[in-house]
Write an enzyme that holds these catalytic residues in place. Structure first.
Site, PDB file in Angstrom:
ATOM      1  N   GLN A 117       0.828  -1.209   0.000  1.00 18.07           N
ATOM      2  CA  GLN A 117       0.000   0.000   0.000  1.00 18.07           C
ATOM      3  C   GLN A 117       0.866   1.264   0.000  1.00 18.07           C
ATOM      4  O   GLN A 117       2.068   1.206   0.266  1.00 18.07           O
ATOM      5  CB  GLN A 117      -0.893   0.003   1.246  1.00 18.07           C
ATOM      6  CG  GLN A 117      -0.125  -0.169   2.550  1.00 18.07           C
ATOM      7  CD  GLN A 117      -0.901  -0.901   3.626  1.00 18.07           C
ATOM      8  OE1 GLN A 117      -2.118  -0.977   3.571  1.00 18.07           O
ATOM      9  NE2 GLN A 117      -0.203  -1.448   4.626  1.00 18.07           N
TER      10      GLN A 117
ATOM     11  N   HIS B 138      -7.990   3.890  19.996  1.00 16.94           N
ATOM     12  CA  HIS B 138      -7.327   2.721  20.588  1.00 16.94           C
ATOM     13  C   HIS B 138      -7.890   2.346  21.956  1.00 16.94           C
ATOM     14  O   HIS B 138      -8.048   1.167  22.263  1.00 16.94           O
ATOM     15  CB  HIS B 138      -5.803   2.968  20.677  1.00 16.94           C
ATOM     16  CG  HIS B 138      -5.146   3.049  19.328  1.00 16.94           C
ATOM     17  ND1 HIS B 138      -4.518   4.178  18.866  1.00 16.94           N
ATOM     18  CD2 HIS B 138      -5.062   2.147  18.326  1.00 16.94           C
ATOM     19  CE1 HIS B 138      -4.057   3.957  17.641  1.00 16.94           C
ATOM     20  NE2 HIS B 138      -4.370   2.738  17.303  1.00 16.94           N
TER      21      HIS B 138
ATOM     22  N   GLY C 147      -2.364 -11.880   8.648  1.00 20.14           N
ATOM     23  CA  GLY C 147      -3.167 -12.325   9.791  1.00 20.14           C
ATOM     24  C   GLY C 147      -4.271 -13.287   9.390  1.00 20.14           C
ATOM     25  O   GLY C 147      -4.628 -14.196  10.143  1.00 20.14           O
TER      26      GLY C 147
ATOM     27  N   ASP D 212      -7.299  -4.825  14.666  1.00 21.24           N
ATOM     28  CA  ASP D 212      -7.044  -3.397  14.436  1.00 21.24           C
ATOM     29  C   ASP D 212      -6.590  -3.215  12.998  1.00 21.24           C
ATOM     30  O   ASP D 212      -5.457  -2.820  12.727  1.00 21.24           O
ATOM     31  CB  ASP D 212      -5.982  -2.903  15.430  1.00 21.24           C
ATOM     32  CG  ASP D 212      -5.750  -1.412  15.291  1.00 21.24           C
ATOM     33  OD1 ASP D 212      -6.552  -0.750  14.604  1.00 21.24           O
ATOM     34  OD2 ASP D 212      -4.763  -0.922  15.858  1.00 21.24           O
TER      35      ASP D 212
END
Ligand code: SPD
Length: 286
Positions: A35, A66, A143, A161
């Protein structure tokens, strides 16, 4: 004055005929394997990170994101021996997790090593001391693929996240991924995921909560504000198999944590779980 005009300008995230912008100047840009990574110094919220031109975090409002993602999960999971973060390469979620003295091991799986390196260099206040905490174990990996090979019942809490559901983060919103998260989460553990804006991305938000509800016995969205994200109105969804335990922070833990927070507290959390607009409640039931 002339120099300021030359370097300062607007940086906007464009979404469905609306743009969300900050004034400031670009400090750094890099194209990673996955990216475009941009660091933008904004006048209002300090240095900010964008991935593929979408705001991810900024020094002076990241706590709104967060704290609200991490604490409903970590204050209520039965134990905190092993906690997993998927994504979170800026270190903000890890910093919040590591506040818990009883947390023994924190695994962070981030697909893009450049996000970690650039965040450590330009946004060092967000990860803060997390990078040198011996409990943190970082692995650069996908992940979505990684969770498939993890043993059942491995984690006490799982924090997703990730970025928005496109590019490398698309699979973080699908059912198979959520099933794997449930499988590797202990029965009295808590799952947490960022589930987009109920205003700017209403359909994605509703679909994400519904899919999480198909997978877990209990799941509820929590609403709050993150000024730099589209519409500023954001959501996180919490899930657990055993009960809606994420609604009830363990008192000893919340006493320790809430005094370190700017936004999260058990009272804020209770009000925010309850503050579900009527139309969203109806759509989530249909
Ligand atoms: N539209 C932005 C969604 C980003 C969610 N994750 C941000 C990463 C912050 N640690």
């Amino acid at each position: 004055m002339f120099i300021r005009k030359l370097f300062y300008g607007w940086k906007d995230e464009y979404q469905k005929d609306v743009r969300y912008g900050l004034k400031g100047k670009k400090l750094f840009e890099h194209k990673s394997k996955f990216q475009k990574i941009t660091i933008f110094e904004s006048k209002r919220y300090g240095k900010a990170l964008l991935l593929d031109n979408c705001w991810m975090t900024a020094e002076k409002q990241e706590k709104q994101y967060h704290e609200c993602l991490v604490h409903p999960a970590l204050s209520s999971a039965e134990e905190l021996n092993n906690v997993l973060i998927i994504g979170g390469g800026d270190g903000g979620s890890a910093r919040e997790c590591l506040k818990y003295r009883e947390l023994k091991q924190l695994k962070l799986i981030e697909i893009d090593k450049d996000v970690i390196e650039i965040s450590r260099k330009y946004l060092s206040g967000i990860g803060n001391n997390c990078w040198s905490d011996p409990r943190l174990n970082i692995q650069i990996d996908d992940g979505i693929a990684w969770v498939k090979q993890v043993k059942d019942n491995s984690f006490d809490a799982i924090i997703i996240d990730g970025s928005d559901p496109k590019g490398p983060a698309k699979g973080l919103f699908n059912k198979e991924f959520f099933h794997n998260c449930k499988r590797i989460l202990k029965s009295k553990g808590v799952f947490a995921a960022q589930t987009e804006s109920p205003e700017a991305f209403e359909r994605t938000h509703i679909e994400s909560v519904k899919v999480i509800r198909e997978v877990f016995k209990n799941a509820d969205p929590l609403y709050g504000n993150v000024p730099i994200y589209p519409s500023g109105w954001w959501s996180w969804t919490f899930a657990s198999e055993s009960s809606r335990r994420y609604l009830n922070p363990i008192i000893a833990r919340s006493n320790q944590i809430s005094k370190t927070c700017e936004f999260w507290s058990p009272r804020w959390q209770k009000g925010s779980f309850d503050a579900i607009p009527a139309h969203l409640e109806r759509k989530l039931k249909s």
